[in-house]
Design an enzyme around this catalytic site. Structure first.
Site, short mmCIF file in Angstrom:
data_model
loop_
_atom_site.label_atom_id
_atom_site.label_comp_id
_atom_site.label_asym_id
_atom_site.label_seq_id
_atom_site.Cartn_x
_atom_site.Cartn_y
_atom_site.Cartn_z
CB ALA A 191 -66.32 -21.84 38.76
CG ASP A 215 -64.26 -27.23 32.88
OD1 ASP A 215 -64.29 -28.00 32.23
OD2 ASP A 215 -63.52 -26.87 33.64
O1 PMV Z 1 -58.58 -29.19 33.83
P1 PMV Z 1 -59.25 -30.84 33.99
O2 PMV Z 1 -58.89 -31.14 34.60
O3 PMV Z 1 -60.40 -30.34 33.66
O4 PMV Z 1 -59.33 -31.78 32.13
C1 PMV Z 1 -60.00 -30.76 31.69
C2 PMV Z 1 -60.28 -32.43 30.44
C3 PMV Z 1 -59.58 -32.40 29.57
O5 PMV Z 1 -60.44 -33.17 28.56
C4 PMV Z 1 -58.60 -32.92 29.42
C5 PMV Z 1 -59.27 -31.08 28.25
C6 PMV Z 1 -60.46 -30.33 27.98
O6 PMV Z 1 -60.50 -28.97 27.15
O7 PMV Z 1 -61.67 -30.63 28.36
#
Ligand code: PMV
Length: 333
Positions: A118, A159
């Site tokens: 973000a 993300d």
């Molecule tokens: O950084 P976080 O806590 O949002 O975790 C990442 C999620 C994982 O699946 C563990 C790693 C990834 O790159 O998707």
């Protein structure tokens, strides 16, 4: 020119860790936004402030490509996301401009709710606008994945994808390319609680990889089961079948535990939530601290769970879905 850019954070509802191995994850943007205001300055220096992302605040300056840290405690990583975003945009545009940039976040850094992506997307949209560059959602997500990879080593881009688009969607890596299929689903009552992470995401992923390498056949079966849960949860969310979704959350949590990513404090939160009426609860994100997500039958029950969890965590809130994603607007000349 003065601009205001913002980006939502995110919660992984199902499928974390398995997503690294090419399986799907169900992920949702949430209305706890990172906000960035930026204005052009004439001296060529980029001044950055992140008052809420570290306990004592942070100030940075980039002069002729050199970073000068004015005040810092433990938010260097977040500063790196900002610095690399600015440098990357300056490189791509083959130009630079002075700017005063203020980064504000509704959530702390490093609790598994996507503040890094973000921050990159909001700073990226703000500074690119000052440079006169327009970036669409796909381009800003690619920039975020690239900068995350530069700073933290590896990123699935999950993300970055959901934060740029907003909403809820099924994410997966197809031949290492991030693909997000957005879903038309009703809002579901979700509570998120967070505590400090004991180890960073990269290390958590490495620990799961070590188990995978040692017990490949068994771990593969666990990932396949998580995949089946995620796919079923996708159908259940579209049917708005909350009871089944809660059960699937508990199953997913059990499998995450089997991978060794839970700890005592997370288990305490998970079980307090279930005892207080959550239909399901699980770790969200990499684990070893960080966040848990709980599904409730209604908002009243969600408020009750918030009260119960409050004394045992660093923050707890009723999460609302964000349907906008990352955005920027010009607010002054
Ligand atoms: O950084 P976080 O806590 O949002 O975790 C990442 C999620 C994982 O699946 C563990 C790693 C990834 O790159 O998707």
């Amino acid at each position: 020119m003065k601009v205001l850019a913002s980006a939502p954070t995110k919660v992984t509802l199902f499928g974390e860790h398995a997503v690294v191995y090419g399986f799907p994850a169900l992920v949702m943007a949430i209305q706890k936004r990172v906000e960035v205001t930026a204005s052009k300055t004439s001296d060529g220096v980029v001044r950055i402030e992140l008052p809420e992302l570290s306990s004592i605040g942070l100030k940075l300056e980039i002069r002729n490509g050199e970073v000068e840290i004015k005040k810092v405690q433990n938010a260097l990583k977040h500063a790196s996301y900002v610095v690399e975003t600015i440098k990357e945009l300056q490189k791509r545009a083959n130009q630079s401009c002075g700017a005063k940039i203020m980064v504000k976040s509704k959530l702390p850094a490093g609790v598994g709710l996507g503040t890094s992506a973000a921050v990159i997307e909001a700073v990226g949209l703000a500074y690119s606008t000052l440079l006169g560059i327009t970036m669409d959602k796909k381009e800003i997500a690619q920039l975020a994945k690239h900068v995350e990879t530069l700073v933290q080593g590896k990123s699935s881009g999950m993300d970055a994808s959901i934060i740029s688009q907003g909403g809820i969607g099924l994410f997966r890596l197809e031949n290492e390319t991030p693909v997000l299929q957005r879903l038309e689903a009703k809002e579901i009552p979700i509570v998120i609680a967070y505590i400090k992470k004991v180890i960073p995401t990269g290390e958590a992923v490495a620990r799961v990889k070590a188990i995978f390498e040692k017990h490949k056949d068994i771990t593969k079966t666990i990932f396949e089961a998580i995949c089946a849960i995620t796919e079923k949860a996708t159908r259940k969310i579209l049917e708005n079948d909350l009871n089944s979704l809660g059960e699937l959350m508990n199953l997913n949590h059990g499998l995450l535990c089997s991978l060794g990513v839970s700890n005592l404090r997370l288990e305490q939160l998970i079980h307090l939530a279930r005892d207080a009426g959550a239909l399901g609860s699980k770790i969200t994100g990499a684990g070893f601290g960080g966040s848990i997500v709980c599904l409730l039958k209604n908002e009243e029950s969600a408020k009750n769970v918030c009260q119960v969890l409050k004394p045992f965590c660093d923050g707890v809130f009723l999460a609302k879905r964000d349907n906008i994603g990352a955005q920027v607007q010009i607010i002054g000349s």
